[in-house]
Design an enzyme around this catalytic site. Structure first.
Site, mmCIF file in Angstrom:
data_model
loop_
_atom_site.group_PDB
_atom_site.id
_atom_site.type_symbol
_atom_site.label_atom_id
_atom_site.label_comp_id
_atom_site.label_asym_id
_atom_site.label_seq_id
_atom_site.Cartn_x
_atom_site.Cartn_y
_atom_site.Cartn_z
ATOM 1 N N CYS A 109 -1.564 -15.268 13.342
ATOM 2 C CA CYS A 109 -1.509 -16.193 12.207
ATOM 3 C C CYS A 109 -0.135 -16.884 12.172
ATOM 4 O O CYS A 109 0.177 -17.687 13.028
ATOM 5 C CB CYS A 109 -1.851 -15.462 10.915
ATOM 6 S SG CYS A 109 -2.289 -16.561 9.550
ATOM 7 N N TYR A 110 0.719 -16.557 11.189
ATOM 8 C CA TYR A 110 2.058 -17.162 11.158
ATOM 9 C C TYR A 110 2.803 -16.894 12.460
ATOM 10 O O TYR A 110 3.529 -17.754 12.960
ATOM 11 C CB TYR A 110 2.853 -16.626 9.972
ATOM 12 C CG TYR A 110 4.248 -17.221 9.850
ATOM 13 C CD1 TYR A 110 4.466 -18.345 9.067
ATOM 14 C CD2 TYR A 110 5.336 -16.664 10.522
ATOM 15 C CE1 TYR A 110 5.741 -18.908 8.958
ATOM 16 C CE2 TYR A 110 6.604 -17.206 10.424
ATOM 17 C CZ TYR A 110 6.808 -18.329 9.636
ATOM 18 O OH TYR A 110 8.054 -18.883 9.541
ATOM 19 N N GLY A 129 2.218 -14.094 7.807
ATOM 20 C CA GLY A 129 3.166 -14.200 6.702
ATOM 21 C C GLY A 129 2.813 -15.349 5.785
ATOM 22 O O GLY A 129 1.990 -16.203 6.132
ATOM 23 N N HIS A 136 -6.915 -12.638 11.958
ATOM 24 C CA HIS A 136 -6.260 -11.333 11.792
ATOM 25 C C HIS A 136 -7.102 -10.242 12.449
ATOM 26 O O HIS A 136 -8.025 -9.704 11.830
ATOM 27 C CB HIS A 136 -6.064 -11.014 10.304
ATOM 28 C CG HIS A 136 -5.010 -11.847 9.653
ATOM 29 N ND1 HIS A 136 -3.693 -11.455 9.571
ATOM 30 C CD2 HIS A 136 -5.066 -13.073 9.081
ATOM 31 C CE1 HIS A 136 -2.982 -12.395 8.961
ATOM 32 N NE2 HIS A 136 -3.800 -13.382 8.657
ATOM 33 N N LYS A 171 -4.664 6.087 3.973
ATOM 34 C CA LYS A 171 -5.331 7.277 3.458
ATOM 35 C C LYS A 171 -6.103 8.039 4.536
ATOM 36 O O LYS A 171 -6.023 9.273 4.615
ATOM 37 C CB LYS A 171 -6.268 6.880 2.321
ATOM 38 C CG LYS A 171 -6.976 8.041 1.642
ATOM 39 C CD LYS A 171 -6.054 8.826 0.733
ATOM 40 C CE LYS A 171 -5.681 8.005 -0.485
ATOM 41 N NZ LYS A 171 -4.867 8.779 -1.451
ATOM 42 N N GLU A 221 -6.290 -7.275 12.929
ATOM 43 C CA GLU A 221 -6.017 -5.994 12.270
ATOM 44 C C GLU A 221 -6.940 -5.716 11.096
ATOM 45 O O GLU A 221 -7.110 -4.567 10.676
ATOM 46 C CB GLU A 221 -4.556 -5.919 11.810
ATOM 47 C CG GLU A 221 -4.189 -6.815 10.634
ATOM 48 C CD GLU A 221 -3.782 -8.222 11.032
ATOM 49 O OE1 GLU A 221 -3.111 -8.883 10.219
ATOM 50 O OE2 GLU A 221 -4.138 -8.663 12.134
ATOM 51 N N ASP A 253 -2.604 12.803 -0.709
ATOM 52 C CA ASP A 253 -1.310 12.380 -0.160
ATOM 53 C C ASP A 253 -0.208 13.395 -0.436
ATOM 54 O O ASP A 253 0.482 13.854 0.479
ATOM 55 C CB ASP A 253 -0.918 11.009 -0.732
ATOM 56 C CG ASP A 253 -2.068 10.026 -0.704
ATOM 57 O OD1 ASP A 253 -2.901 10.131 0.214
ATOM 58 O OD2 ASP A 253 -2.140 9.164 -1.598
ATOM 59 N N SER A 254 -0.031 13.729 -1.704
ATOM 60 C CA SER A 254 1.057 14.645 -2.053
ATOM 61 C C SER A 254 0.783 16.057 -1.539
ATOM 62 O O SER A 254 1.712 16.790 -1.192
ATOM 63 C CB SER A 254 1.289 14.661 -3.560
ATOM 64 O OG SER A 254 0.123 15.057 -4.257
ATOM 65 N N SER A 283 0.441 15.880 -7.043
ATOM 66 C CA SER A 283 -0.485 15.510 -8.107
ATOM 67 C C SER A 283 -1.825 16.201 -7.952
ATOM 68 O O SER A 283 -2.671 16.125 -8.838
ATOM 69 C CB SER A 283 -0.707 13.991 -8.075
ATOM 70 O OG SER A 283 -1.363 13.623 -6.874
ATOM 71 N N GLY A 284 -2.027 16.855 -6.805
ATOM 72 C CA GLY A 284 -3.324 17.427 -6.490
ATOM 73 C C GLY A 284 -4.147 16.506 -5.610
ATOM 74 O O GLY A 284 -5.195 16.901 -5.092
ATOM 75 N N GLY A 285 -3.675 15.262 -5.433
ATOM 76 C CA GLY A 285 -4.348 14.333 -4.554
ATOM 77 C C GLY A 285 -4.051 14.636 -3.094
ATOM 78 O O GLY A 285 -3.199 15.465 -2.768
#
Length: 513
Positions: free
Chosen positions: A82-83, A55, A169, A369, A171, A226-227, A222-224
């Site tokens: 970290c934090y 953080g 980190h 993604k 991750e 994700d959607s 949108s054609g991408g």
């Protein structure tokens, strides 16, 4: 939905969701909650372990973020990152102070102790640092497992209790063996490590059905990738309750509208195609500020969706708007779980109006993604759809610096088409995460046909990434870039200079606006 095996408490790191993502890769079902997630809820969820994220704050400040210290008495394995590590040290009586030498970027881990947390981790392994504070004094009964050049307490562990800390980190994709360290922690927690994307698909179908009930849903595409995945997921979960809508806002790439219509025809998903070019372009007239562009576009999308929802509600009221929001959109736009910084407003998150008549349905909100592509494969979407590069909802509007207008859009469409076609032709398209052109609206002097020109500049952008949270410039062959530049200058009147953007993320973002 099943209880998570590991809870991540978010103190506001830009990479918190990556922790959950890396654990999912290890087969561990994980959920993220704010740092102040109530203790009674943690007990009810019965996790096998807890991770405290990084953080932006300092634990010794009066405004620092603190979780309930009673988590220390739950007898669960705890890992502070970290934090999160600094909070553990502070809460247990150690000392954290401002570092004399801040660490940002690559560092090398020097192992000092054999320990299950670092099992299989090579000495001098590369790790990713991002901290201005460091531990100065360990609490009682802690030992040092590893150090780095500027962090003497880089990895720590309690001698008798399952409490661990990492200053770096794990991750981050830049931490070479970070996934192995998180997997080691999952083993210390006794996790089964059997969760997979099929489990997520099953859980999300049930979650969507529970959330929506018998209501009808308008799904924006949108054609991408994700959607499109959201549309397929909603169609699987809700069948005829879904109406899929594509908006041509005048900010699309060359031939994009026809390509999207054909893709959904192949999927046998009915598609409503709406022409709203005049609305969007008129709203963007004279606007140059990137944040205003995104907000205008976000508001205009909702206006169009709500109007279409009213029309379709003659067949039954539509109450929900489904969209392909991903975690990188969320973390850059708003404080998602913890107190993270806002980077820019994505049109589908921070760019939305405060008041909407439709409720949001965002089943991919905590995915990246590549995870969405894996989910799409589970849903049976074709590879040509899943392999498409990301394309932002605001379209070419955020790839034109300055005012968006028809002449600028035409210049950019032509140049972008040349670049993308060349990547396909030379087998480079699938070698990069995302590639596109940016119209800089920077004019410079050139000489063409023995005549002076004073024309615009195009920037080529191509990056390599795994999740979009960080990215590096793609090392495209110089002779390829030279050929693309020559093609753009020769074929697009009004362009006399082409440059290549070599900026990584961070410090830049992938898109220019």
């Amino acid at each position: 939905m099943a209880n998570p095996e590991i809870l991540v408490l978010d103190f506001g790191s830009q990479t918190t969701q990556l922790i959950a993502r890396r654990l999912r890769e290890c087969g561990v079902y994980t959920q993220i909650y704010p740092y102040n997630h109530p203790l009674e809820q943690i007990r009810a969820q019965a996790p096998k372990g807890i991770i405290l994220s990084g953080g932006p704050a300092s634990v010794y400040d009066s405004q620092a973020y603190h979780c309930d210290p009673e988590i220390l008495s739950l007898n669960l394995p705890l890992l502070g990152i970290c934090y999160g590590m600094q909070w553990l040290v502070h809460a247990l009586g150690g000392r954290v102070a401002r570092a004399l030498s801040q660490e940002f970027g690559r560092a090398h881990l020097e192992n000092l102790h054999d320990h299950p947390l670092l099992a299989g981790i090579e000495n001098s392994s590369v790790v990713w640092m991002s901290h201005g504070d460091r531990v100065e004094v360990l609490p009682a009964d802690f030992e040092v497992l590893a150090q780095s050049g500027h962090a003497p307490f880089c990895a720590i562990a309690h001698k008798h209790q399952p409490i661990y800390g990492l200053q770096f980190h794990p991750e981050s994709a830049h931490s070479a063996q970070g996934g192995r360290i998180l997997s080691n922690f999952a083993q210390l927690c006794g996790c089964t490590q059997e969760w997979n994307m099929q489990d997520f698909l099953t859980q999300q179908i049930q979650s969507i059905q529970n959330q929506v009930g018998s209501d009808r849903v308008l799904c924006a595409v949108s054609g991408g990738v994700d959607s499109s995945v959201v549309a397929a997921l909603c169609a699987r979960a809700l069948k005829e309750q879904v109406e899929v809508v594509f908006v041509d806002h005048g900010l699309l790439r060359a031939s994009e509208r026809d390509q999207v219509a054909n893709m959904f025809a192949d999927l046998q998903i009915p598609l409503h195609v709406l022409d709203a070019q005049d609305l969007f372009l008129s709203r963007l007239k004279g606007v140059v500020d990137p944040e205003k562009k995104r907000q205008i576009i976000g508001h205009a999308f909702i206006e169009v969706f709500e109007q279409k929802a009213r029309e379709l509600s003659k067949q039954g009221v539509i109450k929900w708007l489904a969209q392909g929001t991903l975690y990188p959109d969320v973390i850059e736009s708003v404080s998602a779980k913890g107190p993270s910084a806002v980077i820019k407003s994505h049109h589908n998150v921070g760019g939305l109006p405060e008041k909407m008549n439709l409720k949001l349905l965002e089943p991919l909100r905590e995915l990246f993604k590549d995870e969405v592509r894996a989910l799409g494969a589970r849903l049976g979407l074709p590879e040509k759809m899943l392999a498409r590069h990301p394309f932002p909802g605001p379209g070419l509007a955020i790839r034109i610096l300055g005012e968006v207008n028809t002449p600028s859009l035409e210049l950019l469409r032509q140049a972008d088409s040349i670049f993308i076609d060349a990547l396909h032709a030379e087998g480079l398209y699938h070698e990069v995460w995302q590639a596109f052109c940016v119209l800089l609206n920077v004019f410079s002097v050139g000489v063409m046909g023995d005549k002076r020109t004073y024309d615009n500049t195009i920037a080529l952008r191509a990056v390599q990434a795994s999740d979009g949270m960080s990215a590096q410039c793609a090392p495209l062959p110089f002779d390829f870039l030279e050929r693309v530049a020559n093609s753009i200058i020769n074929q697009v009147p009004g362009i006399n200079r082409v440059v290549y953007d070599i900026t990584s993320k961070p410090p830049g973002t992938i898109e220019w606006e």
